[in-house]
Design an enzyme around this catalytic site. Structure first.
Site, mmCIF file in Angstrom:
data_model
loop_
_atom_site.group_PDB
_atom_site.id
_atom_site.type_symbol
_atom_site.label_atom_id
_atom_site.label_comp_id
_atom_site.label_asym_id
_atom_site.label_seq_id
_atom_site.Cartn_x
_atom_site.Cartn_y
_atom_site.Cartn_z
ATOM 1 N N GLY A 26 0.817 -1.205 0.000
ATOM 2 C CA GLY A 26 0.000 0.000 0.000
ATOM 3 C C GLY A 26 0.847 1.249 0.000
ATOM 4 O O GLY A 26 1.989 1.258 0.482
ATOM 5 N N GLY A 28 0.348 5.498 0.757
ATOM 6 C CA GLY A 28 -0.523 6.579 1.184
ATOM 7 C C GLY A 28 0.082 7.934 0.916
ATOM 8 O O GLY A 28 1.117 8.055 0.239
ATOM 9 N N MET A 30 1.559 9.940 2.971
ATOM 10 C CA MET A 30 2.806 10.266 3.667
ATOM 11 C C MET A 30 3.667 9.047 3.961
ATOM 12 O O MET A 30 4.804 9.180 4.383
ATOM 13 C CB MET A 30 2.498 10.985 4.987
ATOM 14 C CG MET A 30 1.756 10.151 6.006
ATOM 15 S SD MET A 30 1.470 11.041 7.549
ATOM 16 C CE MET A 30 0.645 9.770 8.517
ATOM 17 N N LYS A 48 4.316 0.117 8.444
ATOM 18 C CA LYS A 48 4.068 1.423 7.822
ATOM 19 C C LYS A 48 5.283 2.305 8.063
ATOM 20 O O LYS A 48 5.648 2.577 9.216
ATOM 21 C CB LYS A 48 2.812 2.050 8.430
ATOM 22 C CG LYS A 48 2.332 3.315 7.728
ATOM 23 C CD LYS A 48 0.985 3.743 8.309
ATOM 24 C CE LYS A 48 0.406 4.946 7.570
ATOM 25 N NZ LYS A 48 -0.933 5.322 8.102
ATOM 26 N N VAL A 106 -4.178 -7.200 7.927
ATOM 27 C CA VAL A 106 -5.553 -7.594 7.637
ATOM 28 C C VAL A 106 -5.671 -7.900 6.152
ATOM 29 O O VAL A 106 -5.369 -7.044 5.310
ATOM 30 C CB VAL A 106 -6.548 -6.474 8.024
ATOM 31 C CG1 VAL A 106 -7.974 -6.918 7.718
ATOM 32 C CG2 VAL A 106 -6.398 -6.115 9.495
ATOM 33 N N ASP A 148 -11.507 11.360 10.577
ATOM 34 C CA ASP A 148 -11.434 11.076 9.143
ATOM 35 C C ASP A 148 -12.078 9.723 8.835
ATOM 36 O O ASP A 148 -11.488 8.871 8.174
ATOM 37 C CB ASP A 148 -9.973 11.091 8.674
ATOM 38 C CG ASP A 148 -9.854 11.209 7.153
ATOM 39 O OD1 ASP A 148 -10.828 11.645 6.516
ATOM 40 O OD2 ASP A 148 -8.788 10.867 6.611
ATOM 41 N N PRO A 151 -14.935 5.476 3.824
ATOM 42 C CA PRO A 151 -14.798 4.098 3.345
ATOM 43 C C PRO A 151 -13.354 3.661 3.125
ATOM 44 O O PRO A 151 -13.026 2.489 3.348
ATOM 45 C CB PRO A 151 -15.584 4.121 2.028
ATOM 46 C CG PRO A 151 -16.615 5.183 2.224
ATOM 47 C CD PRO A 151 -15.926 6.240 3.047
ATOM 48 N N ASN A 153 -10.884 4.257 4.886
ATOM 49 C CA ASN A 153 -10.236 3.976 6.167
ATOM 50 C C ASN A 153 -10.925 2.853 6.933
ATOM 51 O O ASN A 153 -10.715 2.708 8.136
ATOM 52 C CB ASN A 153 -10.191 5.238 7.033
ATOM 53 C CG ASN A 153 -9.160 6.226 6.543
ATOM 54 O OD1 ASN A 153 -8.227 5.863 5.830
ATOM 55 N ND2 ASN A 153 -9.317 7.483 6.914
#
Length: 407
Positions: A26, A28, A30, A48, A106, A148, A151, A153
């Site tokens: 993934g 994002g 940042m 992350k 997950v 925030d 969907p 998140n």
């Protein structure tokens, strides 16, 4: 990314002599998220890592650390868990230390992907919303506002479990913390609350509004407000009423319309006062029980949320404040209010207040009169001219002026 591909500069294959990076899963705004193997516990984890191009921005670094702290304080099956945090040392390719966090891995889809790919029925929509609301109830009970909810998140695992994630702009809340700095707008336009759109301070009920937007999209396939730009969407959140879900999608049961209308109220006091109350109303509607306004039970406690303190350095375990009638938030279990006792107490308070005001008024009057009398005694008087008068005439004149003769 395959095992033979090179990792980004500054990112080692093995982190903390424990987490072995396997692949990129993934990306994002940042940070990047990698699948890794925890060699100590022999399990898959998600790591992350803040990207080098954003690590030089103190605001981004603080936001990343705030997410780690916020989620580490939470432990709930509907919230993606954080197992570990740390910082990668500076390397020759990049001069900044790179914060990282190790999270629960997950397998599944984001709710955004589910909405775009699958047809959603009311039962699934209520189930997902219930999971999000349970996560919010837990975070709110620990004085953390997500800010925030959307969907993208929310994860739906392969086993059907709902997981709320990405607390990157979450704030902790204590006796002096604020949710939003002055004139700062945070969140995602299609899902943030009217107070977020106005740049005002937010509280738990702002998350509940966002959960309402999420449910609206689950039921209709679109957010309650759309526009050409985030600004136009923000204006709609502040000043427009969204169409009822049953008007947008013909297959939506009108029984959900009053629930959505309440959760998307412009004023916080008019919304559900807990995420659990919102979810309970949805479950009742799923079972054919219509929602009426008098079903909404007021919260029994609140937390002070106003001030100018930045929660980046503050603690995350503030205690609940005593019960008050100002800024109701929520409670995990509501109890009936004894209105007769409240009226009696209110009357006694009014009576005591009146007596106190009368006492202050009388005391003030006596003090003022005493000061005036003393001033009159000390006031200067004219001395009569007795020059060239006889002693008898001078004494008579002095006596008329209240002067006494001394020897």
């Amino acid at each position: 990314m395959s095992d033979v591909e090179e990792l980004p500069p500054g990112l080692p294959r093995m982190i903390s002599d424990r987490y072995e990076i396997e692949s990129l899963i993934g990306r994002g705004g940042m940070a990047d998220v990698y699948l890794a193997l925890d060699h100590v516990l022999s399990r898959k984890v998600a790591v992350k890592v803040l990207r080098p191009d954003t690590a030089s921005n103190p605001m981004v670094v603080n936001r990343f650390r705030r997410e780690a702290k916020a989620v580490a304080a939470l432990s709930h099956p509907n919230i993606v868990a954080v197992y570990d945090t740390g910082e990668l040392p500076a390397a020759e390719q990049q001069h900044e230390r790179l914060p990282f966090m190790v999270m629960e891995y997950v397998t599944g889809k984001t709710l955004k992907q589910v909405i775009s790919q699958d047809a959603i029925d009311a039962e699934f929509a209520v189930k997902v919303t219930r999971g999000v609301c349970e996560a919010l109830d837990h975070s709110h009970a620990n004085n953390v506002v997500h800010r925030d909810v959307k969907p993208a998140n929310v994860m739906v695992s392969d086993a059907g479990h709902v997981k709320l994630m990405d607390f990157g702009i979450a704030r902790a809340l204590d006796n002096s913390a604020t949710m939003t700095q002055t004139a700062a707008v945070v969140g995602t336009a299609q899902y943030f609350s009217p107070e977020q759109a106005r740049g005002e301070q937010v509280d738990f009920r702002s998350d509940i509004y966002s959960a309402g937007c999420l449910f609206y999209e689950l039921m209709t396939g679109r957010p309650p407000f759309t526009g050409d730009s985030p600004v136009s969407v923000a204006y709609q959140h502040v000043g427009e009423i969204p169409p009822a879900p049953s008007q947008v999608a013909q297959d939506v049961d009108p029984i959900y319309d009053p629930i959505v209308a309440k959760v998307l109220s412009k004023e916080r006091d008019d919304r559900f006062q807990s995420a659990g109350a919102f979810a309970a109303a949805l479950e009742n509607a799923l079972n054919g029980i219509e929602f009426h306004e008098d079903q909404s039970t007021p919260a029994t406690y609140t937390l002070p949320i106003y001030g100018n303190h930045d929660s980046t350095e503050s603690g995350f375990a503030a205690q609940a404040a005593p019960m008050t009638t100002e800024h109701p938030v929520f409670t995990a279990h509501d109890e009936p209010v004894e209105t007769t006792r409240h009226r009696t107490n209110r009357g006694l308070i009014v009576l005591l207040s009146v007596v106190a005001l009368l006492a202050v008024a009388i005391a003030s009057f006596l003090v003022i009169r005493s000061i005036q009398a003393d001033a009159e005694k000390r006031a200067p008087v004219a001395i009569p001219d007795v020059k060239n008068l006889s002693e008898d005439d001078a004494s008579s004149l002095a006596a008329r002026c209240d002067f006494q003769r001394t020897r």
